[in-house]
Each structure stands twice: as structure tokens, then as C-alpha cells.
Write an enzyme that holds these catalytic residues in place. Structure first.
Site, PDB file in Angstrom:
ATOM      1  N   SER A 157      -3.142   5.035 -24.495  1.00 30.50           N
ATOM      2  CA  SER A 157      -2.703   4.861 -25.885  1.00 30.50           C
ATOM      3  C   SER A 157      -2.818   6.155 -26.655  1.00 30.50           C
ATOM      4  CB  SER A 157      -3.604   3.875 -26.637  1.00 30.50           C
ATOM      5  OG  SER A 157      -3.832   2.732 -25.923  1.00 30.50           O
ATOM      6  N   GLU A 177       6.794   2.231 -24.521  1.00 27.32           N
ATOM      7  CA  GLU A 177       7.131   3.640 -24.726  1.00 27.32           C
ATOM      8  C   GLU A 177       7.145   4.353 -23.374  1.00 27.32           C
ATOM      9  OE1 GLU A 177       5.541   4.697 -29.138  1.00 27.32           O
ATOM     10  OE2 GLU A 177       3.985   4.276 -27.664  1.00 27.32           O
TER      11      GLU A 177
HETATM   12  P1  NAD Z   1     -10.021  -2.889 -19.920  1.00 31.63           P
HETATM   13  O1  NAD Z   1     -11.394  -2.362 -20.136  1.00 31.63           O
HETATM   14  O2  NAD Z   1      -9.721  -4.289 -20.292  1.00 31.63           O
HETATM   15  O3  NAD Z   1      -9.652  -2.728 -18.364  1.00 31.63           O
HETATM   16  C1  NAD Z   1      -9.830  -1.530 -17.658  1.00 31.63           C
HETATM   17  C2  NAD Z   1     -10.025  -1.872 -16.178  1.00 31.63           C
HETATM   18  O4  NAD Z   1      -9.974  -0.654 -15.444  1.00 31.63           O
HETATM   19  C3  NAD Z   1     -11.365  -2.528 -15.861  1.00 31.63           C
HETATM   20  O5  NAD Z   1     -11.136  -3.703 -15.115  1.00 31.63           O
HETATM   21  C4  NAD Z   1     -12.130  -1.480 -15.059  1.00 31.63           C
HETATM   22  O6  NAD Z   1     -12.939  -2.047 -14.050  1.00 31.63           O
HETATM   23  C5  NAD Z   1     -10.990  -0.695 -14.458  1.00 31.63           C
HETATM   24  N1  NAD Z   1     -11.331   0.691 -14.137  1.00 31.63           N
HETATM   25  C6  NAD Z   1     -12.049   1.561 -14.884  1.00 31.63           C
HETATM   26  N2  NAD Z   1     -12.079   2.766 -14.247  1.00 31.63           N
HETATM   27  C7  NAD Z   1     -11.380   2.630 -13.109  1.00 31.63           C
HETATM   28  C8  NAD Z   1     -11.040   3.523 -12.042  1.00 31.63           C
HETATM   29  N3  NAD Z   1     -11.424   4.797 -12.051  1.00 31.63           N
HETATM   30  N4  NAD Z   1     -10.284   3.068 -11.021  1.00 31.63           N
HETATM   31  C9  NAD Z   1      -9.870   1.777 -11.004  1.00 31.63           C
HETATM   32  N5  NAD Z   1     -10.166   0.883 -11.977  1.00 31.63           N
HETATM   33  C10 NAD Z   1     -10.906   1.312 -13.015  1.00 31.63           C
HETATM   34  O7  NAD Z   1      -9.046  -1.859 -20.635  1.00 31.63           O
HETATM   35  P2  NAD Z   1      -7.581  -2.147 -21.237  1.00 31.63           P
HETATM   36  O8  NAD Z   1      -7.723  -2.627 -22.642  1.00 31.63           O
HETATM   37  O9  NAD Z   1      -6.787  -2.920 -20.263  1.00 31.63           O
HETATM   38  O10 NAD Z   1      -7.021  -0.655 -21.341  1.00 31.63           O
HETATM   39  C11 NAD Z   1      -6.583   0.045 -20.199  1.00 31.63           C
HETATM   40  C12 NAD Z   1      -5.721   1.214 -20.629  1.00 31.63           C
HETATM   41  O11 NAD Z   1      -4.622   0.731 -21.405  1.00 31.63           O
HETATM   42  C13 NAD Z   1      -6.418   2.253 -21.483  1.00 31.63           C
HETATM   43  O12 NAD Z   1      -5.900   3.522 -21.167  1.00 31.63           O
HETATM   44  C14 NAD Z   1      -6.029   1.839 -22.891  1.00 31.63           C
HETATM   45  O13 NAD Z   1      -6.064   2.925 -23.795  1.00 31.63           O
HETATM   46  C15 NAD Z   1      -4.609   1.372 -22.662  1.00 31.63           C
HETATM   47  N6  NAD Z   1      -4.092   0.418 -23.679  1.00 31.63           N
HETATM   48  C16 NAD Z   1      -4.849  -0.612 -24.136  1.00 31.63           C
HETATM   49  C17 NAD Z   1      -4.323  -1.499 -25.070  1.00 31.63           C
HETATM   50  C18 NAD Z   1      -5.114  -2.678 -25.581  1.00 31.63           C
HETATM   51  O14 NAD Z   1      -4.725  -3.252 -26.613  1.00 31.63           O
HETATM   52  N7  NAD Z   1      -6.188  -3.092 -24.908  1.00 31.63           N
HETATM   53  C19 NAD Z   1      -2.995  -1.325 -25.512  1.00 31.63           C
HETATM   54  C20 NAD Z   1      -2.237  -0.288 -24.992  1.00 31.63           C
HETATM   55  C21 NAD Z   1      -2.786   0.588 -24.069  1.00 31.63           C
END
Ligand code: NAD
Length: 509
Positions: free
Chosen positions: A121, A154
């Protein structure tokens, strides 16, 4: 035409990864779902399958399609299993070194033609790509939460990203029915960049003492037609997340004043008042329900009803005042000049009540300003100068309420509340177009779909009139001296030429 990729690897099976796996599988793509935690990979698959099953139960998908979609999501317990994927979408923790490290590990496993897309993000795609021996295969693919419902993605071009990679990702996004927005690798990309206007100007209006957060929200909903005001939205997202984004984007643009927050959100964060999730933010919550402060009731209509004289000068929106006159009936003073005891009503764009009274030549002690921007049929904003006499203000409030309008009263402000917030949103969108970060059509659609605004900001500017939006910003800049209100050249030139804010220039080539 959209080209469905047959095998996509999703790394990170959390909130985002599981949603991404679901939409891909529903569109016929084989998904290899990997997570550093084996339990998370299984839980992610389980969640995506439950959502698909729910769609079947609700009749949105037939049972055999649902079964096939579920079978397409396969947990990949080791990273090596991702070798057959044509595209990898990473949705792991938001940490640059973790993302770089993951990409470096993927490089030798993947086919040379495979693509790596990051769902970051807030990190730079170019910085993430630098972790790869093949940065040209790395791009951004930024989904919104919840993935199945938020129909915009995006597609982000890093400095080294190959054009063919962007085209394949556009095809992938189209294959599951979402709308791809191609953007350069710029802080906040398009949607989070464009989202700065609503929050920061809402905060500024409150900091200036114009009104409170609940009134800003009320006006943004009932006057400007937004689904939510800035403070409701901040409470919903959670200030722990939003405040970090606010600061990051401000700093990544080298303290660009258009994105400058105020001290208020930091105080809230320090107090642990993150919003809905902590039971208190800008509002309080009981059992998950927001407790809205009660609106102040309008004063009672006095026995000898006041008379209202409508300004005839060029500083007032005359079409708005004529429409209002039709409602005022018995209260209307239709003399050429106001009678001794009449209230003077002005309807300015980009001026405060003090300036409006002085420019219209009316007595500031009995001049009330009404915001004309969204017309007379929505909630009205009444604004007064420091010289206002309470009896006149209350009489104007009572009469307008009795005429059937909902009314909010605020303190003096160049551009009331809604003019300021809406003009700031439009101005920032114009500047995204000016910087060629994305095309005007894409900016408009991305913001409407990604932020849920009632219209794209450029279309909204066209509807309200680019010249009026420019007048609001020029008024704010002249009155406050704050460069956050300087108009984007995209807006200024189009307003001067009478062109649509969605119009592009002839290309240089
Ligand atoms: P989350 O914490 O719900 O999930 C992340 C997952 O990644 C976890 O299950 C964790 O175990 C796993 N993980 C962490 N490090 C890892 C690695 N090195 N290798 C493999 N797995 C690994 O996070 P999320 O909210 O799903 O966010 C994930 C990404 O998406 C981030 O970059 C975040 O900025 C982006 N994002 C989040 C949102 C939102 O609203 N939550 C929206 C858009 C983008």
C-alpha cells in the site's frame, strides 16, 4: 482482451492474500497459496473456500462452478512449489526488507518470463524491485479491502518495470472483472494520494475552530452527498493505520503543504483513541454502534418574524438566492436595499462572511452567509462574521429552518466547510493528472471505486464548475496565505479555457 493466466502464486494468506486467491479461483485461475506460516496458508484457503461456498448458497454461483473454484486453491507449503506460477502476487507483511528478501528467494525458482507483483500500500515498487536480479519483471498490483467487493486494482509501473509486464497484469485484473488503473510509482499511487484531500481539509477546518468533527461529517454527507465524512471514515479505518499513511505521504512528497495533517490525529493516537476498533475515536462507540452527538435544535421562530433581504451584488450566487427567495415567502424583504431591521443574506464562493459583508456593503452585524455550492435543496451551512449580533443570526437560522431546510451553523471560514473540502479533493486529483501519474479518466474511476466517493473528483469538478472551484482555492489562498490552497495548474488552465477537467493535452509525440 483479458488474458487469464493459468497459474498464479499468492504469497501471504492474510486479509488480502485470501481475498486475492478467491477472486482468481472464481475466474478460473489455478492459485498456489503460500504463507510463512503453514497454519495461515490453510486458514487462508479455508476462508476463501467459505466465501465461495457462501456465494453458492446465495445463488450467485452454481454448485459445480463453486466446487471447481475451491479445488483451484492449493496450499503451497514450500516456496519451491511456486516455480510453475506465471505470476506471483505477494501480500506479505508491509516491510521493505521482508518483501525484498522474498523476491530475491523467488528469483531463482521462477521461470524467466514470470512476473512478481507486490500488493504494497505504501512502499515504493522501485525499491521493492531493487531486491530482484530482474527488476523489469516486478510491478505493483494494489488491491483494496475487501478484495471481492472493491472493484479497482492499481497496476503500478516501477522505474524498471517492462511495459509488457504492465499489459499482462492489466489482462489478469480484467479477467476477474476488476478495473485496472495504471499508475506510476508515486507515493500513495492514485487512490491513497487522492484520498489526502478529505482528511486533511476536514482536520484543518476543525483546527481553525470553524466547527466540530461531527458537523464536518454531517455537511459532507447531507450537503456534498458523500457516503461518509472524514472523521467517520478515519474512525472506521482506524487512526493507527490512517495516521501512519497521512504522515508517510506528507513526508514522501517532501512536506507538500496540500497533504499537511494537523496535531489532532496525533493526540488521538497518543490517547489510544483509534476509532471504532478501540471504542473511541472522533466518536464514541457502544456495542459497536456509533453514538452521534445530538444536533443543536434551531431557535424558535420569534413572534414578529424577521425579514430577510437577499444580496444583489456580484459576490453572491444569484441563481441560488433566487431559488431560496421562492422558499422565503412572507419573510422576504424584496426592497432594493435592506430595511433597517432586515437580516442580509449573502451567498459567496471562496469568501468568508467578513469579506462577503464588506464586499457586498451590508452591515456585518446582521449579515449571514449561506453556502450556495450544492444548491438550496441540500443541508444549508450558515456562517457569520465576528461582528454578528446573535439575535440576527438566530432569526436567520429559525427562518431558514422553518422554510424546510436543515441548517448547520459554523464560524467564519473562507469557503464555509464543504466548499473547502470539496475544492481540496478536486485540486489534489487535478495535480495527480498534472504530474501524469495516471490518466484523467483512470484517476476519476479509481477514486470513485477505491474511495467510494459519489463521483470521481474530476467529474465532480466539472459538475460544480472548474471556475468556481478555482475561485474557492484562490479565495482560500488569498485569505490564509497558506500554500496548501494553491491551485493546480491543471485546474487553473482548464478553468481559464473553459475546458473539462477530464481533458488531456495533445501528446508530445
Ligand atoms: P496480514 O497481516 O493480514 O497478512 C500477512 C500474511 O503474510 C500473514 O499471514 C503472514 O504470516 C504472512 N507473511 C508475513 N511475512 C511473510 C513472508 N516473509 N513470507 C510468506 N508469508 C509471510 O496482512 P494484510 O492486511 O493481508 O496485508 C498484506 C499486504 O497487503 C501488505 O503489504 C499491506 O500493506 C497490503 N494491503 C493491505 C490492505 C488492507 O486493508 N489490509 C489493503 C491493501 C494492501
Amino acid at each position: 482482451m483479458a488474458r487469464a493466466e493459468s497459474v498464479v502464486g499468492v504469497v501471504g494468506a492474510g486479509t488480502m492474500g485470501r481475498g486475492i486467491a478467491q477472486v482468481l479461483a472464481e475466474a478460473g485461475v489455478q492459485v498456489l497459496l503460500h504463507d510463512a506460516s503453514e497454519a495461515a496458508a490453510h486458514a487462508g484457503r479455508g476462508f476463501a473456500c467459505d466465501m465461495i461456498e457462501r456465494a453458492v448458497q446465495k445463488g450467485r454461483m452454481d454448485a459445480s462452478a463453486g466446487k471447481a473454484a475451491k479445488a483451484r486453491i492449493v496450499p503451497a507449503l514450500s516456496l519451491d512449489r511456486l516455480g510453475q506460477a506465471e505470476i506471483i502476487i505477494e501480500a506479505i507483511v508491509e516491510d521493505l526488507s521482508a518483501k525484498r528478501e522474498l523476491i530475491a528467494r523467488l528469483d531463482p525458482i521462477l521461470d524467466p518470463a514470470a512476473i512478481i507483483a507486490s500488493n504494497t500500500s505504501s512502499l515504493s515498487i522501485t525499491a521493492i524491485a531493487a531486491g530482484s536480479a530482474h527488476p523489469e519483471r516486478v510491478a505493483g498490483l494494489h488491491f483494496f479491502n475487501p478484495v471481492p467487493l472493491m472493484k479497482v486494482v492499481e497496476v503500478i509501473r516501477g522505474v524498471e518495470t517492462a511495459e509488457q509486464v504492465i499489459e499482462r497484469l492489466i489482462g489478469l485484473v480484467e479477467s476477474f472483472g476488476h478495473f485496472p488503473v495504471v499508475t506510476d510509482d508515486s507515493p500513495g499511487f492514485v487512490v491513497n494520494h487522492a484520498g489526502r484531500g478529505l482528511y486533511t481539509e476536514g482536520l484543518r477546518v476543525v483546527q481553525e475552530g470553524v466547527t466540530d468533527p461531527a458537523t464536518v461529517d454531517l455537511l459532507m454527507r447531507e450537503a456534498a452527498g458523500f457516503r461518509m465524512g472524514p472523521f467517520e471514515l478515519l474512525d472506521l479505518t482506524g487512526l493507527d493505520v490512517s495516521y501512519t499513511v497521512m504522515r508517510k505521504i506528507y513526508d514522501q512528497f517532501w512536506q507538500e503543504p496540500r497533504f499537511r495533517p494537523t496535531p489532532l490525529p496525533e493526540r488521538q493516537v497518543q490517547a489510544g483513541h483509534f476509532g471504532r476498533k478501540t471504542g473511541r475515536g472522533f466518536y464514541r462507540y457502544r456495542d459497536g454502534a456509533m453514538e452521534r452527538p445530538a444536533e443543536i435544535a434551531p431557535p424558535a421562530l420569534a413572534g414578529s418574524a424577521a425579514r430577510i433581504w437577499l444580496d444583489r451584488s456580484t459576490i453572491s450566487d444569484q441563481a441560488f438566492l433566487s431559488a431560496l427567495a421562492a422558499r422565503l415567502a412572507d419573510w422576504h424583504d424584496d426592497g432594493m436595499a435592506p430595511a433597517e431591521e432586515s437580516i442580509c443574506l449573502v451567498a459567496p464562493i471562496g469568501l468568508d462572511a467578513t469579506q462577503a459583508a464588506l464586499s457586498a456593503g451590508t452591515d456585518p452585524a446582521r449579515t449571514v452567509a449561506v453556502d450556495p455550492l450544492f444548491g438550496p435543496d441540500r443541508r444549508l451551512t450558515l456562517m457569520t462574521s465576528p461582528a454578528m449580533q446573535r439575535a440576527f443570526r438566530d432569526a436567520a437560522w429559525a427562518v431558514l429552518s422553518a422554510s424546510g431546510a436543515k441548517v448547520s451553523v459554523v464560524r467564519d471560514s473562507p469557503g464555509f466547510v464543504v466548499q473547502r473540502v470539496v475544492a481540496t479533493i478536486i485540486n489534489i486529483a487535478c495535480d495527480i493528472a498534472q504530474q501524469l501519474i495516471a490518466s484523467p479518466g483512470d484517476i476519476d474511476k479509481a477514486v470513485r471505486l477505491g474511495l467510494g466517493y459519489p463521483a470521481g473528483p474530476l467529474s465532480l469538478g466539472d459538475t460544480l464548475g472548474p471556475a468556481r472551484i478555482l475561485a474557492i482555492l484562490d479565495g482560500l489562498l488569498a485569505r490564509t496565505g497558506d500554500p496548501r490552497y494553491r491551485a493546480s495548474l491543471w485546474l487553473r488552465r482548464r478553468a481559464e479555457l473553459g475546458l473539462s477537467l477530464l481533458s488531456s493535452e495533445v501528446s508530445l509525440s
